[in-house]
Design a protein around this motif. Sequence first.
Motif, PDB file in Angstrom:
ATOM      1  N   UNK A  99       0.824  -1.208   0.000  1.00  0.00           N
ATOM      2  CA  UNK A  99       0.000   0.000   0.000  1.00  0.00           C
ATOM      3  C   UNK A  99       0.860   1.260   0.000  1.00  0.00           C
ATOM      4  N   UNK A 100       1.948   1.235   0.753  1.00  0.00           N
ATOM      5  CA  UNK A 100       2.843   2.393   0.806  1.00  0.00           C
ATOM      6  C   UNK A 100       3.501   2.632  -0.551  1.00  0.00           C
ATOM      7  N   UNK A 101       3.853   1.569  -1.250  1.00  0.00           N
ATOM      8  CA  UNK A 101       4.433   1.714  -2.588  1.00  0.00           C
ATOM      9  C   UNK A 101       3.443   2.327  -3.558  1.00  0.00           C
ATOM     10  N   UNK A 102       2.201   1.890  -3.507  1.00  0.00           N
ATOM     11  CA  UNK A 102       1.169   2.451  -4.384  1.00  0.00           C
ATOM     12  C   UNK A 102       0.936   3.926  -4.069  1.00  0.00           C
ATOM     13  N   UNK A 126       1.791   9.857  -5.095  1.00  0.00           N
ATOM     14  CA  UNK A 126       2.215  11.130  -4.502  1.00  0.00           C
ATOM     15  C   UNK A 126       3.488  11.691  -5.126  1.00  0.00           C
ATOM     16  N   UNK A 127       4.431  10.810  -5.417  1.00  0.00           N
ATOM     17  CA  UNK A 127       5.755  11.282  -5.819  1.00  0.00           C
ATOM     18  C   UNK A 127       6.200  10.821  -7.202  1.00  0.00           C
ATOM     19  N   UNK A 128       5.477   9.903  -7.787  1.00  0.00           N
ATOM     20  CA  UNK A 128       5.807   9.327  -9.096  1.00  0.00           C
ATOM     21  C   UNK A 128       7.241   8.803  -9.101  1.00  0.00           C
ATOM     22  N   UNK A 129       8.028   9.195 -10.063  1.00  0.00           N
ATOM     23  CA  UNK A 129       9.370   8.630 -10.237  1.00  0.00           C
ATOM     24  C   UNK A 129      10.384   9.084  -9.185  1.00  0.00           C
ATOM     25  N   UNK A 130      10.033  10.051  -8.357  1.00  0.00           N
ATOM     26  CA  UNK A 130      10.959  10.541  -7.330  1.00  0.00           C
ATOM     27  C   UNK A 130      10.947   9.685  -6.069  1.00  0.00           C
ATOM     28  N   UNK A 131       9.974   8.801  -5.955  1.00  0.00           N
ATOM     29  CA  UNK A 131       9.821   7.982  -4.749  1.00  0.00           C
ATOM     30  C   UNK A 131      10.960   6.973  -4.629  1.00  0.00           C
ATOM     31  N   UNK A 132      11.412   6.766  -3.425  1.00  0.00           N
ATOM     32  CA  UNK A 132      12.471   5.793  -3.128  1.00  0.00           C
ATOM     33  C   UNK A 132      11.922   4.732  -2.179  1.00  0.00           C
ATOM     34  N   UNK A 155       4.719  -0.407  -8.763  1.00  0.00           N
ATOM     35  CA  UNK A 155       4.571  -0.748 -10.180  1.00  0.00           C
ATOM     36  C   UNK A 155       3.119  -1.009 -10.564  1.00  0.00           C
ATOM     37  N   UNK A 156       2.352  -1.615  -9.685  1.00  0.00           N
ATOM     38  CA  UNK A 156       0.936  -1.836  -9.981  1.00  0.00           C
ATOM     39  C   UNK A 156       0.193  -0.507 -10.112  1.00  0.00           C
ATOM     40  N   UNK A 157       0.519   0.465  -9.272  1.00  0.00           N
ATOM     41  CA  UNK A 157      -0.102   1.790  -9.371  1.00  0.00           C
ATOM     42  C   UNK A 157       0.301   2.458 -10.685  1.00  0.00           C
ATOM     43  N   UNK A 158       1.548   2.280 -11.074  1.00  0.00           N
ATOM     44  CA  UNK A 158       2.037   2.838 -12.336  1.00  0.00           C
ATOM     45  C   UNK A 158       1.292   2.202 -13.524  1.00  0.00           C
ATOM     46  N   UNK A 159       1.139   0.884 -13.488  1.00  0.00           N
ATOM     47  CA  UNK A 159       0.423   0.178 -14.559  1.00  0.00           C
ATOM     48  C   UNK A 159      -1.032   0.627 -14.629  1.00  0.00           C
ATOM     49  N   UNK A 160      -1.658   0.784 -13.480  1.00  0.00           N
ATOM     50  CA  UNK A 160      -3.058   1.198 -13.444  1.00  0.00           C
ATOM     51  C   UNK A 160      -3.229   2.569 -14.097  1.00  0.00           C
TER      52      UNK A 160
END
Length: 58
Positions: free
Chosen positions: A16-19, A24-30, A48-53
């Motif tokens: 959930x935190x990754x999604x 919130x941060x897109x590609x800047x998230x670590x 990655x699932x959030x990105x795919x969605x």
Amino acid sequence: MDELRKPTEEQKKAYDAGARAFRAESDKAKNPHAEGSDVAKYWECGFLDAQKALCHRR
């Protein structure tokens, strides 16, 4: 064949935190978890699932 195990609460929270991090941060998230750890993998899957969605909504 190995039996699939249900994710732990910690793994669910990491997913959930990754999604949320992607939204919130897109590609800047670590990923804040230790590289190669189970929770790091769940965080990455959530991200990655959030990105795919997002890509499939376009």
